[in-house]
Design a protein around this motif. Structure first.
Motif, PDB file in Angstrom:
ATOM      1  N   ALA A  15       3.874  -5.451 -12.009  1.00  0.00           N
ATOM      2  CA  ALA A  15       3.962  -6.398 -10.900  1.00  0.00           C
ATOM      3  C   ALA A  15       4.553  -7.726 -11.362  1.00  0.00           C
ATOM      4  O   ALA A  15       5.381  -8.333 -10.664  1.00  0.00           O
ATOM      5  CB  ALA A  15       2.571  -6.617 -10.293  1.00  0.00           C
ATOM      6  N   ALA A  16       4.143  -8.175 -12.559  1.00  0.00           N
ATOM      7  CA  ALA A  16       4.671  -9.430 -13.101  1.00  0.00           C
ATOM      8  C   ALA A  16       6.181  -9.327 -13.326  1.00  0.00           C
ATOM      9  O   ALA A  16       6.929 -10.285 -13.060  1.00  0.00           O
ATOM     10  CB  ALA A  16       3.958  -9.768 -14.408  1.00  0.00           C
ATOM     11  N   ARG A  17       6.623  -8.176 -13.792  1.00  0.00           N
ATOM     12  CA  ARG A  17       8.071  -7.979 -13.993  1.00  0.00           C
ATOM     13  C   ARG A  17       8.818  -8.038 -12.663  1.00  0.00           C
ATOM     14  O   ARG A  17       9.929  -8.594 -12.580  1.00  0.00           O
ATOM     15  CB  ARG A  17       8.319  -6.637 -14.674  1.00  0.00           C
ATOM     16  CG  ARG A  17       7.912  -6.597 -16.141  1.00  0.00           C
ATOM     17  CD  ARG A  17       8.015  -5.195 -16.691  1.00  0.00           C
ATOM     18  NE  ARG A  17       7.638  -5.140 -18.101  1.00  0.00           N
ATOM     19  CZ  ARG A  17       7.292  -4.026 -18.731  1.00  0.00           C
ATOM     20  NH1 ARG A  17       7.267  -2.868 -18.078  1.00  0.00           N
ATOM     21  NH2 ARG A  17       6.969  -4.065 -20.016  1.00  0.00           N
ATOM     22  N   THR A  18       8.219  -7.463 -11.623  1.00  0.00           N
ATOM     23  CA  THR A  18       8.848  -7.487 -10.304  1.00  0.00           C
ATOM     24  C   THR A  18       8.990  -8.917  -9.807  1.00  0.00           C
ATOM     25  O   THR A  18      10.056  -9.321  -9.304  1.00  0.00           O
ATOM     26  CB  THR A  18       8.014  -6.666  -9.296  1.00  0.00           C
ATOM     27  OG1 THR A  18       7.986  -5.302  -9.714  1.00  0.00           O
ATOM     28  CG2 THR A  18       8.611  -6.750  -7.902  1.00  0.00           C
ATOM     29  N   VAL A  19       7.932  -9.709  -9.959  1.00  0.00           N
ATOM     30  CA  VAL A  19       7.973 -11.108  -9.525  1.00  0.00           C
ATOM     31  C   VAL A  19       8.953 -11.895 -10.388  1.00  0.00           C
ATOM     32  O   VAL A  19       9.722 -12.731  -9.882  1.00  0.00           O
ATOM     33  CB  VAL A  19       6.577 -11.741  -9.579  1.00  0.00           C
ATOM     34  CG1 VAL A  19       6.640 -13.230  -9.242  1.00  0.00           C
ATOM     35  CG2 VAL A  19       5.627 -11.029  -8.619  1.00  0.00           C
ATOM     36  N   ALA A  20       8.976 -11.624 -11.708  1.00  0.00           N
ATOM     37  CA  ALA A  20       9.907 -12.316 -12.602  1.00  0.00           C
ATOM     38  C   ALA A  20      11.350 -12.047 -12.207  1.00  0.00           C
ATOM     39  O   ALA A  20      12.208 -12.942 -12.263  1.00  0.00           O
ATOM     40  CB  ALA A  20       9.665 -11.877 -14.051  1.00  0.00           C
ATOM     41  N   ALA A  21      11.626 -10.800 -11.798  1.00  0.00           N
ATOM     42  CA  ALA A  21      12.988 -10.457 -11.367  1.00  0.00           C
ATOM     43  C   ALA A  21      13.360 -11.239 -10.115  1.00  0.00           C
ATOM     44  O   ALA A  21      14.509 -11.677  -9.965  1.00  0.00           O
ATOM     45  CB  ALA A  21      13.082  -8.955 -11.102  1.00  0.00           C
ATOM     46  N   LYS A  22      12.404 -11.444  -9.218  1.00  0.00           N
ATOM     47  CA  LYS A  22      12.688 -12.218  -8.009  1.00  0.00           C
ATOM     48  C   LYS A  22      12.942 -13.687  -8.346  1.00  0.00           C
ATOM     49  O   LYS A  22      13.782 -14.341  -7.718  1.00  0.00           O
ATOM     50  CB  LYS A  22      11.514 -12.087  -7.027  1.00  0.00           C
ATOM     51  CG  LYS A  22      11.401 -10.709  -6.404  1.00  0.00           C
ATOM     52  CD  LYS A  22      10.279 -10.655  -5.365  1.00  0.00           C
ATOM     53  CE  LYS A  22      10.233  -9.288  -4.707  1.00  0.00           C
ATOM     54  NZ  LYS A  22       9.184  -9.207  -3.662  1.00  0.00           N
TER      55      LYS A  22
ATOM     56  N   ALA B 185      14.233 -14.679 -11.212  1.00  0.00           N
ATOM     57  CA  ALA B 185      15.559 -14.689 -11.842  1.00  0.00           C
ATOM     58  C   ALA B 185      16.671 -14.599 -10.812  1.00  0.00           C
ATOM     59  O   ALA B 185      17.754 -15.177 -11.005  1.00  0.00           O
ATOM     60  CB  ALA B 185      15.666 -13.525 -12.827  1.00  0.00           C
ATOM     61  N   ASN B 186      16.401 -13.886  -9.710  1.00  0.00           N
ATOM     62  CA  ASN B 186      17.412 -13.730  -8.656  1.00  0.00           C
ATOM     63  C   ASN B 186      17.412 -14.882  -7.654  1.00  0.00           C
ATOM     64  O   ASN B 186      18.202 -14.893  -6.710  1.00  0.00           O
ATOM     65  CB  ASN B 186      17.182 -12.415  -7.888  1.00  0.00           C
ATOM     66  CG  ASN B 186      17.445 -11.199  -8.752  1.00  0.00           C
ATOM     67  OD1 ASN B 186      18.222 -11.264  -9.703  1.00  0.00           O
ATOM     68  ND2 ASN B 186      16.800 -10.084  -8.422  1.00  0.00           N
TER      69      ASN B 186
ATOM     70  N   ASP C 232      10.632 -19.294  -6.168  1.00  0.00           N
ATOM     71  CA  ASP C 232      10.555 -20.424  -7.094  1.00  0.00           C
ATOM     72  C   ASP C 232       9.382 -20.184  -8.040  1.00  0.00           C
ATOM     73  O   ASP C 232       8.263 -19.893  -7.595  1.00  0.00           O
ATOM     74  CB  ASP C 232      10.341 -21.709  -6.295  1.00  0.00           C
ATOM     75  CG  ASP C 232      10.401 -22.957  -7.166  1.00  0.00           C
ATOM     76  OD1 ASP C 232      10.015 -22.872  -8.355  1.00  0.00           O
ATOM     77  OD2 ASP C 232      10.806 -24.006  -6.669  1.00  0.00           O
ATOM     78  N   ALA C 233       9.620 -20.306  -9.327  1.00  0.00           N
ATOM     79  CA  ALA C 233       8.568 -20.048 -10.309  1.00  0.00           C
ATOM     80  C   ALA C 233       7.326 -20.887 -10.043  1.00  0.00           C
ATOM     81  O   ALA C 233       6.193 -20.424 -10.232  1.00  0.00           O
ATOM     82  CB  ALA C 233       9.092 -20.308 -11.724  1.00  0.00           C
TER      83      ALA C 233
END
Length: 222
Positions: free
Chosen positions: A130-137, A139-140, A144-145
């Motif tokens: 899930a964290a990777r999915t949010v991180a990809a969003k 990055a795209n 906003d982080a």
């Protein structure tokens, strides 16, 4: 669903017989959940750590999974049960993946009890994914982080389509979560029973629900 191996050992039977008895307990419990009007139930069928077991035991578990899907799919469809699968089930054998996706397709429009089966699942792995999915969003540029919220993680979890978790039932006398629904269990009620899973009956489920109804759920608010 703990205690299959201990159930078999007490009867001087192979562990495989315990797992087979456990499948019968699954059938009875799923039917009871439907009859009791439960909105959703999740069964921890095979964890990402279960690969550490002997090759023979893993093979037997996969065989039972095939048998269960093949024999129970029509009952799911006819009884308006919707199947969900959480975990990395696509890493399983291709024929099992095909069978699972067939059941998911055939039950996707059912609106009765939702049955989620955790296969090749681990709570920590789910949170990492899930964290990777949010991180990809991030990055795209989609998120906003600094604006990442609980909801962003929840939407990326395998259980996003399921209602909030209310109750965890742990059988066989164990007193730990064992990497199950770690994020979702934040305010879930915990119920422990010494009953081995193959001996778990609809009456045990009703007792757990009655206990749950007696709880004062405050969610940290008072």
């Amino acid at each position: 669903m703990d205690g299959n191996g201990r159930w078999a050992k007490k009867r001087h039977l192979p562990r495989a017989m315990g797992h087979r008895a456990g499948v019968e307990a699954v059938r009875k419990t799923v039917r009871a959940a439907r009859d009791l009007g439960l909105e959703a139930m999740t069964l921890y069928a095979f964890s990402s750590e279960n690969w550490k077991r002997s090759e023979e035991e893993v093979s037997d578990l996969m065989g039972l999974l095939r048998h269960y899907i093949r024999n129970d799919i029509d009952e799911f469809v006819s009884n308006n049960v919707r199947l969900h699968v959480i975990g990395n089930y696509r890493a399983l054998a291709p024929d099992i993946v095909e069978m699972i996706e067939d059941v998911l397709t055939r039950t996707k429009d059912n609106d009765g009890t939702s049955l989620a089966v955790a296969l090749n699942y681990g709570g920590q792995d789910e949170i990492v994914r899930a964290a990777r999915t949010v991180a990809a969003k991030v990055a795209n540029g989609e998120v906003d982080a600094e604006a990442i919220a609980v909801e962003h993680i929840g939407e990326a979890l395998d259980t996003a389509a399921l209602p909030p978790l209310d109750l965890i039932i742990r059988t066989s006398g164990e007193r730990r979560l064992s990497n199950f629904l770690l994020w979702q269990s934040a305010y879930a009620e915990l119920y422990f029973t010494d009953t081995l899973w193959p001996d778990f009956t609809p009456e045990h489920l009703r007792e757990a629900l009655e206990d749950f109804r007696s709880r004062d759920r405050r969610f940290g608010g008072r």
